[in-house]
Motif scaffolding. Structure first.
Motif: not given
Length: 448
Positions: A35, A66, A148, A236, A240, A251-253, A355, A357, A359
């Motif tokens: 983040h 998080t 995404f 990212c 958003r 979302s990149f969840m 994934s 999300d 880093n």
């Protein structure tokens, strides 16, 4: 040749000339979970920083969980007085922000390259890996791909809703790879692409993916690994913001829907020597095999990086193209490490496990360490999936197991830095435990 300060000062002054309505600039960096944190600076103060004034932020901002909280990690956070640490401006990253209601700028900051870098800052971890490779005469060329989902801007009792088709106003609830989806959502996708280009990001291919409202963006190949990771991080953030401006939520969840494919971060990496020769293609591609072997050996010990949260582990072994074991193959999307078909000049590996999300600095650092270890050890890999569909070695599929596998692995500690490994593993452990400290409705249905 201009000095570093003179170059930065010229960048800031040029920006002010081109964007006279911008009064503030967000100075931002990625923390461990991926983040952005930072400060909003008046543009005139940014000139002073560019000219050499100190830029300090709390060291422990990098350690945020998080949800933004601080965990006790060794003496950090609660027994160290919460000290400041120097940061520097990253040249070339001062760009306009066009998704906010008011004119704004943003610029990356980092501790790497300062007199006392933060050992566990993600960008510093990658910088050290790249520096070591360069000293060995190894020069990576990198390209990220990010998947995404688009959702409706409004959640339904906290749950995502399918994005609305702007032509029919129906829910885009059918999984498909149709090119028409790119046309239906062209307004928001075009804005995302143009905004990324305005940030200096080399956007190439846009694909409608298999999941409903799912898309993939490819970036150009970049000879500066730090810049390639910068692009992924900044994309990212801008994506958003642009989505919200258009009435969507991007979302990149990793796994927003159990029944549909998850979102991955695919990383293409090739390695060259100082003369521009592809190191992986030499000696009948034997170095490629060694590099693959190194990646697969260390992969189970880097799972907290590739799957950085509880939800990311749900993606593994999913509905399509998500491996359940450490494996490789030629032109095989079921493999963690895929070797795309290419000529010797462009021979590369595609690492597909992380994934979306995760880093990007840490993902790239972990991949490069695996390649480096393989080239040093010169071992043969296990058979590719093309020869044996059952080929592969197990990796942890739960966070606490993954943390234990990472924390005490000697090569990972040596190549990524022991201090980083200890701090990162404790951050992931505490994050996982914090996630468990809530009773969900399902528990009452099952056990009340």
């Amino acid at each position: 040749m201009k000095s570093h300060a003179a170059t930065l000062l010229a960048e800031v002054r040029t920006f002010r000339q081109n964007h006279p309505d911008v009064r503030y600039v967000d100075l931002i960096a990625l923390d461990l979970p991926g983040h952005f944190y930072g400060k909003r600076y008046p543009i005139e103060m940014l000139e002073k920083v560019a000219a050499g004034s100190p830029l300090k932020l709390p060291q422990n901002a990098v350690l945020l969980g998080t949800q933004g909280g601080l965990f006790k990690i060794g003496d950090y956070c609660f027994n160290d007085g919460d000290p400041d640490a120097n940061r520097r401006l990253v040249p070339g990253t001062l760009k306009p922000v066009n998704w906010e209601s008011q004119p704004l700028g943003q610029m990356l900051i980092t501790s790497d390259g300062t007199e006392a870098p933060i050992e566990f800052e993600p960008r510093e971890v990658l910088a050290k890996v790249l520096e070591r490779l360069h000293h060995k005469g190894i020069h990576p060329v990198v390209a990220f791909e990010l998947e995404f989902y688009l959702f409706d801007k409004k959640l339904d009792n906290g749950l995502p809703q399918f994005a609305r088709d702007p032509l029919s106003d129906d829910a885009d609830d059918q999984p498909n790879l149709h090119i028409e989806r790119l046309s239906r959502f062209s307004e928001v996708l075009d804005d995302m692409a143009q905004t990324a280009k305005d940030q200096g990001i080399d956007i190439t291919v846009i694909t409608a993916e298999l999941g409903p409202g799912q898309f993939e963006i490819n970036f150009g190949h970049q000879g500066d690994g730090l810049c390639a990771a910068d692009w992924a991080a900044l994309f990212c953030r801008s994506t958003r913001g642009v989505a919200l401006k258009h009435g969507y939520r991007a979302s990149f969840m990793a796994k927003p829907y159990l029944q549909f494919p998850g979102s991955g971060m695919h990383v293409h990496v090739s390695l060259y020597d100082g003369a521009g020769n592809n190191l992986l293609a030499a000696h009948q591609q034997q170095p490629l095999r060694h590099a693959v072997a190194g990646c697969l050996e260390l992969l189970p010990h880097c799972m907290p990086i590739f799957s950085p949260n509880h939800n990311a582990f749900r993606r593994l072994g999913g509905t399509v193209n998500a491996a359940t074991r450490a494996c490789w193959g030629f032109e095989d999307r079921d493999a963690c490490v895929r070797v795309p078909e290419s000529d010797p000049r462009n021979l590369r590996i595609e690492h597909r496990l992380a994934s979306a999300d995760a880093n990007p600095y840490l993902v790239l650092a972990a991949i490069l360490v695996g390649l480096e270890h393989g080239l040093d050890a010169k071992q043969e890999p296990i058979p590719p999936l093309n020869e044996d569909r059952a080929s592969g070695t197990d990796f942890p599929v739960e966070m606490l197991d993954a943390v234990r596998a990472m924390q005490h692995q000697a090569v990972v500690r040596d190549k990524l830095g022991a201090e980083f490994v200890d701090v990162y593993c404790e951050n992931k452990r505490q994050d996982h435990l914090a996630f468990q400290q809530e009773i969900h409705a399902r528990e009452y249905r099952w056990f009340l």
